[in-house]
Write a protein that holds these residues in place. Structure first.
Motif, short mmCIF file in Angstrom:
data_model
loop_
_atom_site.label_atom_id
_atom_site.label_comp_id
_atom_site.label_asym_id
_atom_site.label_seq_id
_atom_site.Cartn_x
_atom_site.Cartn_y
_atom_site.Cartn_z
N ILE A 185 0.85 -1.29 0.02
CA ILE A 185 0.04 -0.10 -0.04
C ILE A 185 0.94 0.94 -0.03
CG2 ILE A 185 -0.18 -0.03 2.58
CD1 ILE A 185 -2.77 0.95 0.00
N VAL A 186 0.65 2.30 -0.81
CA VAL A 186 1.63 3.23 -1.12
C VAL A 186 0.99 4.44 -0.22
CG1 VAL A 186 2.72 4.87 -2.81
CG2 VAL A 186 1.87 2.42 -3.46
N PRO A 187 1.64 5.04 0.50
CA PRO A 187 1.25 6.43 1.25
C PRO A 187 1.12 7.59 0.32
CG PRO A 187 3.16 5.37 2.27
CD PRO A 187 2.99 4.80 1.12
N VAL A 188 -0.06 8.22 0.55
CA VAL A 188 -0.33 9.49 -0.39
C VAL A 188 -1.07 10.43 0.66
CG1 VAL A 188 -1.90 10.46 -2.05
CG2 VAL A 188 -0.91 8.22 -2.23
N SER A 189 -0.73 11.79 0.58
CA SER A 189 -1.27 12.85 1.18
C SER A 189 -2.79 13.00 0.87
CB SER A 189 -0.58 14.17 1.06
OG SER A 189 -0.66 14.48 -0.29
N LEU A 190 -3.38 13.43 1.65
CA LEU A 190 -4.90 13.69 1.47
C LEU A 190 -5.15 14.73 0.25
CD1 LEU A 190 -6.50 13.96 5.14
CD2 LEU A 190 -6.76 12.00 3.25
N ILE A 191 -4.35 15.68 0.25
CA ILE A 191 -4.61 16.77 -0.78
C ILE A 191 -4.26 16.07 -2.20
CG2 ILE A 191 -2.22 17.83 -0.77
CD1 ILE A 191 -3.80 20.40 -1.10
N ASN A 192 -3.07 15.17 -2.30
CA ASN A 192 -2.87 14.67 -3.54
C ASN A 192 -3.93 13.47 -3.77
OD1 ASN A 192 -0.98 16.60 -4.57
ND2 ASN A 192 0.82 15.33 -3.32
N LEU A 193 -4.29 12.85 -2.97
CA LEU A 193 -5.48 11.91 -2.98
C LEU A 193 -6.72 12.50 -3.59
CD1 LEU A 193 -6.02 8.80 -2.84
CD2 LEU A 193 -7.09 9.45 -0.50
N ALA A 194 -6.93 13.63 -3.17
CA ALA A 194 -8.20 14.49 -3.82
C ALA A 194 -7.78 14.90 -5.17
CB ALA A 194 -8.56 15.45 -2.90
N ARG A 195 -6.75 15.41 -5.50
CA ARG A 195 -6.53 15.83 -6.94
C ARG A 195 -6.42 14.57 -7.73
NH1 ARG A 195 -2.00 19.82 -4.45
NH2 ARG A 195 -3.29 21.87 -4.51
N ALA A 196 -5.88 13.21 -7.26
CA ALA A 196 -5.89 12.02 -8.11
C ALA A 196 -7.44 11.95 -8.56
CB ALA A 196 -5.45 10.92 -7.51
N PHE A 197 -8.36 11.94 -7.61
CA PHE A 197 -9.69 11.45 -7.87
C PHE A 197 -10.20 12.59 -8.83
CE2 PHE A 197 -9.44 8.30 -4.70
CZ PHE A 197 -10.53 7.48 -4.95
N ALA A 198 -9.96 13.72 -8.55
CA ALA A 198 -10.48 14.86 -9.74
C ALA A 198 -10.06 14.51 -10.88
CB ALA A 198 -9.95 16.15 -9.06
N GLY A 199 -8.76 14.10 -10.91
CA GLY A 199 -8.29 13.51 -12.24
C GLY A 199 -8.99 12.46 -13.11
N PHE A 200 -9.64 11.61 -12.33
CA PHE A 200 -10.49 10.73 -12.76
C PHE A 200 -11.90 11.19 -13.49
CE2 PHE A 200 -7.91 7.89 -10.51
CZ PHE A 200 -7.59 6.65 -10.94
N THR A 201 -12.28 11.93 -12.78
CA THR A 201 -13.76 12.41 -13.32
C THR A 201 -13.64 13.74 -14.51
OG1 THR A 201 -13.83 14.09 -11.65
CG2 THR A 201 -14.68 12.25 -11.16
N THR A 202 -12.55 14.17 -14.60
CA THR A 202 -12.29 15.19 -15.51
C THR A 202 -11.40 14.95 -16.75
OG1 THR A 202 -10.22 16.18 -14.52
CG2 THR A 202 -12.30 17.21 -13.76
N ALA A 203 -10.93 13.62 -16.62
CA ALA A 203 -10.38 13.04 -17.90
C ALA A 203 -11.52 12.79 -19.17
CB ALA A 203 -9.52 11.51 -17.47
N GLU A 204 -10.77 13.07 -20.38
CA GLU A 204 -11.36 12.82 -21.49
C GLU A 204 -12.26 11.52 -21.57
OE1 GLU A 204 -11.99 15.20 -23.88
OE2 GLU A 204 -11.02 16.65 -22.60
N PRO A 205 -13.26 11.62 -22.10
CA PRO A 205 -14.07 10.24 -22.23
C PRO A 205 -13.12 9.15 -23.03
CG PRO A 205 -15.77 12.25 -22.45
CD PRO A 205 -14.09 12.67 -22.55
N GLY A 206 -13.37 7.92 -22.68
CA GLY A 206 -12.61 7.07 -23.26
C GLY A 206 -11.35 6.76 -22.89
N THR A 207 -10.85 7.81 -21.97
CA THR A 207 -9.19 7.47 -21.48
C THR A 207 -9.35 6.53 -20.45
OG1 THR A 207 -9.78 9.52 -20.02
CG2 THR A 207 -8.66 9.80 -22.20
N ALA A 208 -8.34 6.07 -19.98
CA ALA A 208 -8.27 4.81 -18.74
C ALA A 208 -8.97 5.60 -17.44
CB ALA A 208 -6.97 4.41 -18.75
N PRO A 209 -8.27 6.66 -17.17
CA PRO A 209 -9.14 7.14 -15.82
C PRO A 209 -10.59 7.45 -15.91
CG PRO A 209 -6.94 8.46 -16.50
CD PRO A 209 -7.50 7.70 -17.82
N ARG A 210 -11.19 7.95 -17.05
CA ARG A 210 -12.53 8.11 -17.16
C ARG A 210 -13.29 6.91 -17.33
NH1 ARG A 210 -15.31 12.84 -18.93
NH2 ARG A 210 -17.58 12.01 -18.92
N ARG A 211 -12.58 5.86 -17.92
CA ARG A 211 -13.21 4.55 -18.13
C ARG A 211 -13.66 4.14 -16.71
NH1 ARG A 211 -10.12 0.44 -21.66
NH2 ARG A 211 -11.89 -0.95 -21.01
#
Length: 316
Positions: A185-211
């Motif tokens: 399990i990889v440690p991550v800060s809360l602020i960068n965890l939130a930014r990572a999740f934002a990257g999934f929903t704002t990614a272009e349709p059809g890309t791996a995160p958005r899928r």
């Protein structure tokens, strides 16, 4: 230093509080609210699963449908449809449940647990992480990597996971932990965890995160279970993508990039829904009666409601 976030009030008295840390991001990624320690690393536990699933997509795993992709990110309750999805995934790649390195377990869901106890008993198929483990084995088969030892941090699969987490979160590698299912399990800060999740929903349709985000939102019950917190949060909030983790971790994002992540210090699940709903209200979601019902959990004395578990007013 963490802050008081959720209180338990019984018979008019404040019985106890749950402390923790929270970060909320605006749509442009800037912090809207920081409470407690949001820049130091935590173990996100199963909240890391979308990042692990992203690794698999980047290395050739191609789910046949949204349900198969969703079970890859799941902390499922071991209900029959969950187990059927894991079996289907194993069968598709000629894998067996004996190859799953997650520990044997019983279903979290009460009815499924009762059925398992009258049947064969604990199995790695019932373990809440079995979908992720099955997909990891499939990715090993696709790439010609050893299917044994895939829990080892030096295994090519886990090295790929480390690279993906570093890429998505922008955080340097730190000391790893071992999760409940046996994986690093990889440690991550809360602020960068939130930014990572934002990257999934704002990614272009059809890309791996958005899928991944779209698959989870299409049927959130797959990653959760009957009355599970992620199912309830996403069912009441269209467009929300979120994932809980053990010991009081939760992260999520809305379609425009508004996002959150938090850690409850004592890891108590009863604080989770009131805190998540208070966060969603602060982020400005369209509020409904269903949100109100989830925002305050009843404290029972016998069959009577004698108190409430709620986010502390004025904190968020």
């Amino acid at each position: 230093m963490s802050v008081e976030l959720v209180e338990v009030v019984r018979s008019g008295f404040r019985e106890c509080v749950h402390r923790g840390s929270v970060v909320l991001l605006a749509a442009d990624g800037t912090p809207e609210l920081e409470l407690g320690e949001v820049h130091g690393p935590i173990f996100p536990r199963s909240t890391n699963k979308p990042l692990q699933a992203l690794t698999l997509l980047r290395h050739g795993f191609d789910p046949v449908d949204d349900h198969e992709l969703a079970i890859t990110t799941a902390s499922h309750f071991g209900e029959p449809d969950h187990v059927a999805l894991v079996r289907r995934l194993l069968d598709r790649f000629g894998l067996t449940q004996a190859e799953l390195a997650c520990p044997p377990d019983l279903p979290f869901d009460d009815r499924a647990r009762a059925a398992a106890l009258t049947g064969a008993g604990p199995s790695p198929l019932y373990m809440n992480c079995s979908g992720k483990h099955a997909a990891m084995l499939a990715t090993c088969a696709i790439n010609g990597w050893p299917r044994t030892g895939y829990l080892d941090v030096e295994h090519p699969l886990q090295q790929a996971v480390l690279a993906t987490v570093a890429d998505v979160t922008g955080e340097p590698e730190t000391d790893l932990g071992i999760d409940g299912c046996g994986l690093p399990i990889v440690p991550v800060s809360l602020i960068n965890l939130a930014r990572a999740f934002a990257g999934f929903t704002t990614a272009e349709p059809g890309t791996a995160p958005r899928r991944i985000a779209d698959a989870v939102r299409a049927d959130p019950r797959v990653i959760s279970g009957t009355n599970g917190p992620d199912l309830l949060a996403m069912a009441t909030t269209p467009g929300l993508f979120c994932k809980i983790g053990a010991d009081g971790v939760h992260a999520g994002a809305l379609p425009d990039g508004r996002a959150f992540a938090y850690k409850i210090d004592d890891g108590h699940d009863r604080a989770r829904m009131p805190l998540t709903l208070a966060i969603l209200r602060r982020l400005g979601v369209d509020w409904t009666d269903a949100h109100t019902d989830l925002a305050a959990t009843a404290v029972l004395g016998g069959d009577a409601r004698v108190g409430v578990i709620r986010a502390i007013p004025g904190v968020l």
